[in-house]
Design a protein around this motif. Structure first.
Motif, PDB file in Angstrom:
ATOM      1  N   HIS A 143     -63.126  95.789  11.897  1.00  0.00           N
ATOM      2  CA  HIS A 143     -63.419  94.518  12.120  1.00  0.00           C
ATOM      3  C   HIS A 143     -63.566  93.623  11.526  1.00  0.00           C
ATOM      4  O   HIS A 143     -63.581  92.263  12.367  1.00  0.00           O
ATOM      5  N   VAL A 176     -64.637  90.492   9.744  1.00  0.00           N
ATOM      6  CA  VAL A 176     -64.222  90.156   8.597  1.00  0.00           C
ATOM      7  C   VAL A 176     -65.501  89.312   8.069  1.00  0.00           C
ATOM      8  O   VAL A 176     -65.452  88.606   6.872  1.00  0.00           O
ATOM      9  N   HIS A 177     -65.937  88.929   9.077  1.00  0.00           N
ATOM     10  CA  HIS A 177     -67.290  87.839   8.135  1.00  0.00           C
ATOM     11  C   HIS A 177     -68.662  87.728   8.958  1.00  0.00           C
ATOM     12  O   HIS A 177     -68.736  88.522   9.611  1.00  0.00           O
ATOM     13  N   LEU A 207     -67.764  87.229  12.776  1.00  0.00           N
ATOM     14  CA  LEU A 207     -66.235  87.485  13.099  1.00  0.00           C
ATOM     15  C   LEU A 207     -65.424  88.307  13.008  1.00  0.00           C
ATOM     16  O   LEU A 207     -65.192  89.249  11.800  1.00  0.00           O
ATOM     17  N   HIS A 209     -63.557  80.141   7.682  1.00  0.00           N
ATOM     18  CA  HIS A 209     -63.206  81.023   6.678  1.00  0.00           C
ATOM     19  C   HIS A 209     -61.985  81.584   6.863  1.00  0.00           C
ATOM     20  O   HIS A 209     -62.207  83.152   6.506  1.00  0.00           O
ATOM     21  N   ALA A 265     -61.393  83.675   4.532  1.00  0.00           N
ATOM     22  CA  ALA A 265     -61.899  85.457   4.237  1.00  0.00           C
ATOM     23  C   ALA A 265     -61.096  85.486   5.805  1.00  0.00           C
ATOM     24  O   ALA A 265     -60.187  87.110   5.764  1.00  0.00           O
ATOM     25  N   ILE A 266     -60.491  85.657   6.765  1.00  0.00           N
ATOM     26  CA  ILE A 266     -58.902  86.126   7.664  1.00  0.00           C
ATOM     27  C   ILE A 266     -58.734  86.823   7.244  1.00  0.00           C
ATOM     28  O   ILE A 266     -57.594  87.690   7.134  1.00  0.00           O
ATOM     29  N   TYR A 317     -58.685  89.236   5.182  1.00  0.00           N
ATOM     30  CA  TYR A 317     -59.020  90.479   5.489  1.00  0.00           C
ATOM     31  C   TYR A 317     -57.185  91.068   6.252  1.00  0.00           C
ATOM     32  O   TYR A 317     -57.326  92.132   6.384  1.00  0.00           O
ATOM     33  N   ARG A 375     -56.176  94.507   5.281  1.00  0.00           N
ATOM     34  CA  ARG A 375     -55.437  95.997   6.903  1.00  0.00           C
ATOM     35  C   ARG A 375     -54.262  95.846   6.429  1.00  0.00           C
ATOM     36  O   ARG A 375     -53.884  96.759   7.096  1.00  0.00           O
TER      37      ARG A 375
END
Ligand code: SF4
Lengths: 467, 211
Positions: free
Chosen positions: A14, A16-17, A25, B192, B195-196, B199, B203
């Motif tokens: 989980h 993210v960063h 995160l 970010h 990036a989220i 992800y 996922r």
């Protein structure tokens, strides 16, 4: 890859960063919301002109503040009413799923997550409530968060976190008859203390934990926070998967195959390293009763109330003396002689169907003692209530003199009308015995559902193994 | 977030361990949908003789003169000193809002509960962990009758005693940065966004049942 714990695996999946100092995160899969800790978060969102990042991750339900009787009359307390209407308004404005007060699926947020399959293995789950640790029973990483974090998760789908340390609590061997998940977790807290788990994610393992049903595992993880641990977890096994299957929010068809295969990986590797390990012999655990004003102030039913004179640490001795005064107890009193006034069977710790069965088995064919002013059973959700009624448990309770209520947090925190008056003593299946928790001046003893039912019948604490 | 750089204030010595958030702000006040207005009901059960309810005029209630907060030498205190495991129990951020609402800017204890610790930073309340010896020392000084003040310098991570002696405390780098600059961490996280999103895309491939 190096050996990893269950917590490491869910954490890693989980991130993210990550900043250089480890601040990360963490992506959140499920966000549970209730009326008390969310209004200010929504307000913040609106003020900053932001919107929820992922509305389908949110499930909202009113539970803390709602009445457990006469729901058809609506809510009379205007302050409570405004709070419940605010939840309603916010959910409507942002298109979030919410179970209304009269929906059969309504209940305590930590009961309904698993019940609906909204809590799945390997998920990250958050809620503005410290007992979110409950959901860790599914091999999920579940944290209680504050209102600012509720807002943060709504706005970004992420939580800012640093990784916690790993602790293994190994409950080896088998428990004796009459010893329940509640007794296991209370004895773990007795050993760790209320701050022993601070900074850790605890994994509960060992035969006694494996032997527990999913409901029992939820009871154990629920109280991880009472040992200071923000998250408690149990590895996934066939029981976990069987529990989840077919629930409304659970995956189906090919996704079910894919998910259930992946979930079986959610265990700590054989040689995974924990920062701390605690071992408890399950066969030594007796039914537990708290005597003081902190969950670590707990003893077996066969014990006597402790004395501050026997404590060498002065801060602790003062704590014991204070607790005895508040609780109206004398050092040396036998726990099973302590008389009680009220009984509360409910809360996110112990209001699932198995808890109610356990209590009903003790109450069946008996009447509550004359000195009991009120004994109430508050099922964890509308669906638990319905199931209990189908099994006739409501009749058993009512015949014994208990009140049979609508689902909610009720006297666990006494935000609604269900509360103790000053000086009243309660056998409670909830999770906190803090001063004033169940009403100012109220005295709470935490016990298992069977022990609460036994106390209701006897009028004082009894060893249910001897009934 | 409220900015915090340096603060000088009087210590309130609350000589108890495991002070829980139920004690900091009792449940009846959690019905409020605001972030403000909790100061007058901070430590309500200990502070007043009678039971409080939301909507009361708290200034008219009878104070419990034995409770340390009500003692004259501690009037105006803004640094709370307590024993281990401060802020345990419920996640209610109202506890922080109540402390800040009353005027506290710093809490010193040998240890804090995780959720409370985390919540504090969000409203500009600085929780400082000091070892037991130092906490004992501060209790001794602040209970000696005259009241005892400190200066807390976040930039230098330093506590300055009235004698001029200083000693250091730890604070997490990210949190210090946010607090010193009064930064909104949602805005920082939203930097970010890409990036989220990335992800999420990845996922969805690995674990489609989560979406
Ligand atoms: S039942 Fe009690 S502990 Fe559980 S969520 Fe409700 S108030 Fe909190």
């Amino acid at each position: 890859m190096a050996s990893r714990t269950l917590y490491d695996k869910v954490w890693d999946a989980h991130v993210v960063h990550q900043e250089d100092d480890g601040t990360s995160l963490l992506y959140i899969d499920r966000h549970l919301i209730h009326e008390v800790t969310s209004p200010q978060a929504f307000e913040g969102l609106v003020l900053a002109n932001r919107k929820p990042w992922r509305t389908d991750s949110v499930l909202a339900v009113p539970d803390h503040n709602i009445p457990t009787i006469n729901r058809d009359k609506g809510i009379t307390d205007p302050v409570a009413k405004l709070q419940l209407e605010t939840l309603d308004k916010n959910c409507k404005a942002f298109g979030l799923t919410k179970f209304d007060m009269n929906d059969i699926r309504q209940g305590i947020v930590h009961i309904i997550g698993p019940e609906q399959g909204a809590t799945l293995p390997g998920m990250t789950v958050v809620c503005g409530d410290s007992h979110t640790s409950t959901h860790g029973a599914f091999g999920a990483l579940a944290y209680g968060i504050g209102t600012s974090e509720v807002e943060h998760v709504l706005a970004t789908q992420c939580l800012i976190q640093k990784k916690m340390k790993n602790m293994l609590v190994n409950v080896e061997g088998q428990t004796g008859k009459g010893v329940t998940a509640k007794d296991i977790v209370l004895s773990i807290i007795a050993k760790l203390g209320t701050a022993g788990g601070t900074g850790y994610a605890i994994e509960f393992a060992g035969q006694a934990i494996r032997d527990l049903s999913m409901e029992g595992r939820m009871t154990v993880c629920n109280m991880a926070i009472e040992a200071g641990a923000r998250a408690g977890m149990v590895a996934v096994d066939e029981k976990t998967i069987k529990y989840v299957k077919g629930r409304p929010y659970a995956p189906t068809k090919e996704q079910w195959q894919q998910a259930s295969t992946a979930w079986l990986e959610l265990t700590s590797d054989a040689n995974a390293i924990f920062d701390a390990t605690v071992v408890i012999d399950a066969s030594t655990i007796e039914p537990q009763v708290t005597w003081g004003t902190s969950p670590e102030m707990v003893l077996p039913i066969s014990a006597i109330v402790p004395s501050p004179d026997d404590e060498t640490d002065t801060v602790k001795a003062q704590g014991i003396a204070r607790a005895l005064t508040y609780m109206g107890l004398k050092a040396g009193e036998a726990i099973n002689n302590i008389k009680i006034d009220k009984v509360f069977i409910g809360s996110c710790t112990n209001s699932r169907i198995e808890d109610l069965r356990e209590a009903a088995a003790i109450a069946q064919g008996h009447k509550i003692a004359d000195n009991i002013m009120l004994a109430m059973v508050v099922p964890g959700s509308g669906l638990v209530k319905q199931q209990a009624e189908q099994e006739g448990l409501d009749k058993i309770f009512i015949d014994a003199g208990f009140e049979w209520r609508e689902p909610g947090c009720s006297m666990c925190l006494a935000m609604n009308a269900d509360r103790l008056e000053a000086g009243e003593r309660c056998a409670s299946t909830s999770n906190r015995n803090f001063e004033g928790r169940q009403g100012q001046g109220g005295r709470t003893h935490l016990v298992s559902p069977a022990m609460a039912a036994g106390a209701a019948i006897a009028g004082h604490f009894v060893d249910i193994r001897e009934l | 977030m409220e900015q915090f750089t340096q603060h000088t204030g009087l210590i309130l010595p609350l000589d108890r361990a495991n002070v829980d958030t139920d004690a900091i702000i009792p449940k009846q006040y959690l019905k409020s949908i605001k972030r403000t207005g909790f100061g007058p009901t901070l430590f309500d059960d200990w502070r007043y003789v009678t039971v409080g309810e939301p909507g009361m005029d708290h200034s008219k209630r009878v104070l419990n003169s034995e409770f340390v907060l009500n003692q004259p030498e501690f009037v105006g205190a803004s640094i709370l000193l307590a024993r281990k495991n401060f802020g345990c129990g419920s996640s209610r951020e109202h506890a922080v809002w109540a402390l800040v609402g009353y005027g506290f800017r710093v809490v010193i204890a040998p240890s804090f509960a995780d959720i409370f610790f985390n919540n504090s930073f969000k409203s500009g309340l600085l929780p400082i962990v000091l070892d037991n010896e130092m906490v004992d020392f501060l209790f001794d000084k602040s209970l000696s009758g005259q009241g005892y003040s400190l200066t807390v310098n976040l930039e230098k991570q330093q506590i300055v005693l009235p004698s001029g002696d200083t000693f250091a405390f730890d604070v997490d780098h990210y949190r210090k940065y946010c607090l010193l600059n009064g930064l909104d961490d949602i805005a920082l996280t939203l930097k970010h966004t890409d990036a989220i999103k990335a992800y999420e895309e990845q996922r969805k491939q690995e674990a489609p049942w989560l979406f």
